[in-house]
Design an enzyme around this catalytic site. Structure first.
Site, PDB file in Angstrom:
ATOM      1  N   TYR A 104       0.846  -1.198   0.000  1.00  6.10           N
ATOM      2  CA  TYR A 104       0.000   0.000   0.000  1.00  6.10           C
ATOM      3  C   TYR A 104       0.876   1.240   0.000  1.00  6.10           C
ATOM      4  CZ  TYR A 104      -3.888  -3.105   1.018  1.00  6.10           C
ATOM      5  OH  TYR A 104      -4.830  -4.100   0.938  1.00  6.10           O
ATOM      6  N   ASN A 128     -12.586  -0.230  -4.891  1.00  6.52           N
ATOM      7  CA  ASN A 128     -12.415  -0.622  -6.289  1.00  6.52           C
ATOM      8  C   ASN A 128     -13.653  -1.393  -6.748  1.00  6.52           C
ATOM      9  OD1 ASN A 128     -11.582  -1.691  -8.751  1.00  6.52           O
ATOM     10  ND2 ASN A 128     -10.226  -3.208  -7.809  1.00  6.52           N
ATOM     11  N   CYS A 136      -6.456  -5.167  -7.525  1.00 10.79           N
ATOM     12  CA  CYS A 136      -6.211  -4.714  -6.156  1.00 10.79           C
ATOM     13  C   CYS A 136      -5.760  -5.871  -5.260  1.00 10.79           C
ATOM     14  CB  CYS A 136      -7.438  -4.001  -5.587  1.00 10.79           C
ATOM     15  SG  CYS A 136      -8.921  -4.993  -5.560  1.00 10.79           S
ATOM     16  N   HIS A 137      -6.003  -7.110  -5.695  1.00 12.26           N
ATOM     17  CA  HIS A 137      -5.539  -8.263  -4.922  1.00 12.26           C
ATOM     18  C   HIS A 137      -4.010  -8.337  -4.887  1.00 12.26           C
ATOM     19  CE1 HIS A 137      -6.059  -9.682  -9.112  1.00 12.26           C
ATOM     20  NE2 HIS A 137      -4.996 -10.433  -8.866  1.00 12.26           N
ATOM     21  N   GLU A 163      -1.758 -16.587  -9.693  1.00  9.75           N
ATOM     22  CA  GLU A 163      -0.735 -15.798 -10.393  1.00  9.75           C
ATOM     23  C   GLU A 163       0.690 -16.154  -9.970  1.00  9.75           C
ATOM     24  OE1 GLU A 163      -1.553 -11.612 -10.182  1.00  9.75           O
ATOM     25  OE2 GLU A 163      -3.606 -11.861 -10.900  1.00  9.75           O
TER      26      GLU A 163
END
Length: 169
Positions: A104, A128, A136-137, A163
């Site tokens: 962040y 979001n 945003c993950h 991912e």
């Protein structure tokens, strides 16, 4: 005109909401992608049109992403969502590559709001409206721990696992 459709996914049934847009692929600009049980999720409203055909391209991209074959979405977003600050944060989040994470604080630095701006960045990320497609993950705590996700931390962990970017809890 507001249109919507649902798409099955490993995270549950996704609700896609879009606005008619002449330049967008399939004629729809995505306004919201919500997960079941998500904090602040979109809810189908009276007057919305159920139009799964308008979301065919987006649905195909989501299937490819969840199958591990797509690393970057090509989706038109609806204009006018969020405050100027939120849009700056979301634009920074959009630049985080597949398979990578940032903190962040790093997002706050990228938009010129370090220090106390970290909380505001977290709040903006929490609002979001386009989960999964706006990644945003991929934003985690400075210590590498998973922090809030409107769709739930277990789903954040699932997306990061897909991912290959799992953070240490």
């Amino acid at each position: 005109m507001t249109m919507y459709a649902t798409v099955d996914s490993p995270l549950g049934e996704l609700l896609l909401v879009g606005e008619a847009a002449s330049g967008a692929a399939g004629g729809v600009a995505l306004a919201s992608l919500s997960l079941p049980g998500q904090k602040g999720a979109a809810v189908v409203q009276d007057g919305w049109t159920h139009a799964p055909e308008a979301f065919t391209g987006i649905a195909a991209q989501l299937r490819e992403y969840f199958a591990g074959r797509l690393t970057r979405f090509d989706v038109a977003y609806a204009d006018g969502r969020g405050t100027d600050f939120q849009r700056r944060v979301w634009a920074a989040v959009d630049t985080v590559p597949y398979g990578e994470t940032v903190s962040y604080g790093q997002i706050a630095e990228r938009i010129g709001a370090p220090g106390a701006g970290v909380r505001a960045v977290g709040t903006a990320i929490g609002r979001n409206p386009l989960l999964v497609v706006r990644p945003c993950h991929r934003v985690i705590g400075a210590d590498g721990a998973l922090r809030g996700y409107a769709g739930g931390l277990e789903r954040k962990e699932q997306l990061l696992g897909l991912e290959g970017a799992l953070a240490v809890r």
